[in-house]
Scaffold this motif. Sequence first.
Motif, PDB file in Angstrom:
ATOM      1  N   ALA A  34       0.830  -1.205   0.000  1.00 30.01           N
ATOM      2  CA  ALA A  34       0.000   0.000   0.000  1.00 30.01           C
ATOM      3  C   ALA A  34       0.864   1.254   0.000  1.00 30.01           C
ATOM      4  N   ALA A  35       1.884   1.278   0.850  1.00 27.34           N
ATOM      5  CA  ALA A  35       2.763   2.446   0.932  1.00 27.34           C
ATOM      6  C   ALA A  35       3.521   2.646  -0.376  1.00 27.34           C
ATOM      7  N   THR A  36       4.026   1.563  -0.939  1.00 23.22           N
ATOM      8  CA  THR A  36       4.786   1.655  -2.180  1.00 23.22           C
ATOM      9  C   THR A  36       3.919   2.160  -3.319  1.00 23.22           C
ATOM     10  N   HIS A  37       2.704   1.654  -3.431  1.00 20.99           N
ATOM     11  CA  HIS A  37       1.822   2.055  -4.525  1.00 20.99           C
ATOM     12  C   HIS A  37       1.352   3.501  -4.352  1.00 20.99           C
ATOM     13  N   LEU A  38       1.200   3.944  -3.112  1.00 17.85           N
ATOM     14  CA  LEU A  38       0.871   5.353  -2.880  1.00 17.85           C
ATOM     15  C   LEU A  38       1.990   6.256  -3.391  1.00 17.85           C
ATOM     16  N   LEU A  39       3.227   5.901  -3.070  1.00 16.72           N
ATOM     17  CA  LEU A  39       4.362   6.711  -3.501  1.00 16.72           C
ATOM     18  C   LEU A  39       4.537   6.646  -5.010  1.00 16.72           C
ATOM     19  N   GLU A  40       4.327   5.474  -5.585  1.00 15.39           N
ATOM     20  CA  GLU A  40       4.419   5.346  -7.034  1.00 15.39           C
ATOM     21  C   GLU A  40       3.337   6.176  -7.726  1.00 15.39           C
ATOM     22  N   GLY A  41       2.211   6.373  -7.041  1.00 13.94           N
ATOM     23  CA  GLY A  41       1.124   7.171  -7.605  1.00 13.94           C
ATOM     24  C   GLY A  41       1.292   8.663  -7.389  1.00 13.94           C
ATOM     25  N   GLY A  42       2.387   9.057  -6.714  1.00 10.91           N
ATOM     26  CA  GLY A  42       2.669  10.478  -6.536  1.00 10.91           C
ATOM     27  C   GLY A  42       2.302  11.040  -5.177  1.00 10.91           C
ATOM     28  N   ALA A  43       1.959  10.186  -4.204  1.00  4.47           N
ATOM     29  CA  ALA A  43       1.596  10.684  -2.876  1.00  4.47           C
ATOM     30  C   ALA A  43       2.798  11.312  -2.177  1.00  4.47           C
ATOM     31  N   ASP A  44       2.548  12.326  -1.385  1.00  2.00           N
ATOM     32  CA  ASP A  44       3.598  12.981  -0.616  1.00  2.00           C
ATOM     33  C   ASP A  44       4.086  12.061   0.493  1.00  2.00           C
ATOM     34  N   LEU A  45       5.398  12.091   0.743  1.00  2.00           N
ATOM     35  CA  LEU A  45       5.995  11.195   1.726  1.00  2.00           C
ATOM     36  C   LEU A  45       5.420  11.408   3.120  1.00  2.00           C
ATOM     37  N   ARG A  46       5.163  12.648   3.475  1.00  3.53           N
ATOM     38  CA  ARG A  46       4.632  12.922   4.817  1.00  3.53           C
ATOM     39  C   ARG A  46       3.174  12.474   4.952  1.00  3.53           C
ATOM     40  N   ILE A  47       2.440  12.507   3.858  1.00  9.26           N
ATOM     41  CA  ILE A  47       1.070  11.988   3.898  1.00  9.26           C
ATOM     42  C   ILE A  47       1.102  10.488   4.152  1.00  9.26           C
ATOM     43  N   VAL A  48       2.013   9.787   3.488  1.00  7.89           N
ATOM     44  CA  VAL A  48       2.157   8.347   3.688  1.00  7.89           C
ATOM     45  C   VAL A  48       2.608   8.062   5.116  1.00  7.89           C
TER      46      VAL A  48
END
Length: 300
Positions: A252-266
């Motif tokens: 979930a975390a990896t796919h969020l980051l791959e989708g452009g999510a901000d690191l602090r949001i994750v």
Amino acid sequence: MPAVLDEFAAFLELERGRSAHTQRAYLGDLRSLFEFLEQRVPGGDLSALSLPLLRSWLAAQAGAGVARTTLARRTSSVKTFTAWATRRGLLSADPGTRLRVPKARRTLPAVLRQDQALAAMNAASSGAQQGDPLALRDRLIVELLYATGIRVSELCGLDIDDVDIGRRVLRVLGKGNKQRTAPFGEPAEDALRRWLADGRPAVATSTSGPALLLGARGGRLDARQARTVVHETMSAVEGAPDIGPHGLRHSAATHLLEGGADLRIVQEMLGHSSLATTQLYTHVTVARLRAVHDQAHPRA
């Protein structure tokens, strides 16, 4: 020693706010240390704890093949205990102050590709088509773990009142009794509604209480059962790594980051106290980027 451990457990819970899981781990580490102490010192007198003895205990653990992450936790357990015992007057001096915590080697976690994650969700959904209560529950387990990235202990600790279906968010109680909000999407909402309407009422008993997820006998779902559900779901996905609930959290975390999510949001979503922990997932995405580059680029 049992009385000392009981008092230390109360300290961990009431003053340090440690979870039941952490308490069990710390007390297990200390029982191992006390057994080692009794082998070296007749009667196992607590005052015989010394820095050389602590180092010998850890060396014996390392020689037995204990992982560095476990050694790091056991060192932290002992340091916490000796500091507490010194303040309580059980030790004249703290032998753990000079004990160094071994640095754990950070390894890249196994994660699903996005198409594998979709296949896993479809596998869980197909099992729930017939309306079997436990199949509906199993679908919800997989959907919530992947949708929110929560830990399996946090999932099993959810109560019905922790779910806001209208806003599609969970109220999660994480490590250190820190509360956070975790959002989820429409597929998880659908799984949740079906479980609450058709699944949970079929297995709930008078002793179920407010627990959101239940076992076959109506009690609160155990983390081991949730792990079994995830492993069985992954076995239905061809080519997918054999991951458990924590693997879904990594995915979930990896796919969020791959989708452009901000690191602090994750970081906030996962409940990490340190951004450095969340940054591990950026290494995963870079590793995947390199693998794709090596495979596809003509000048790789």
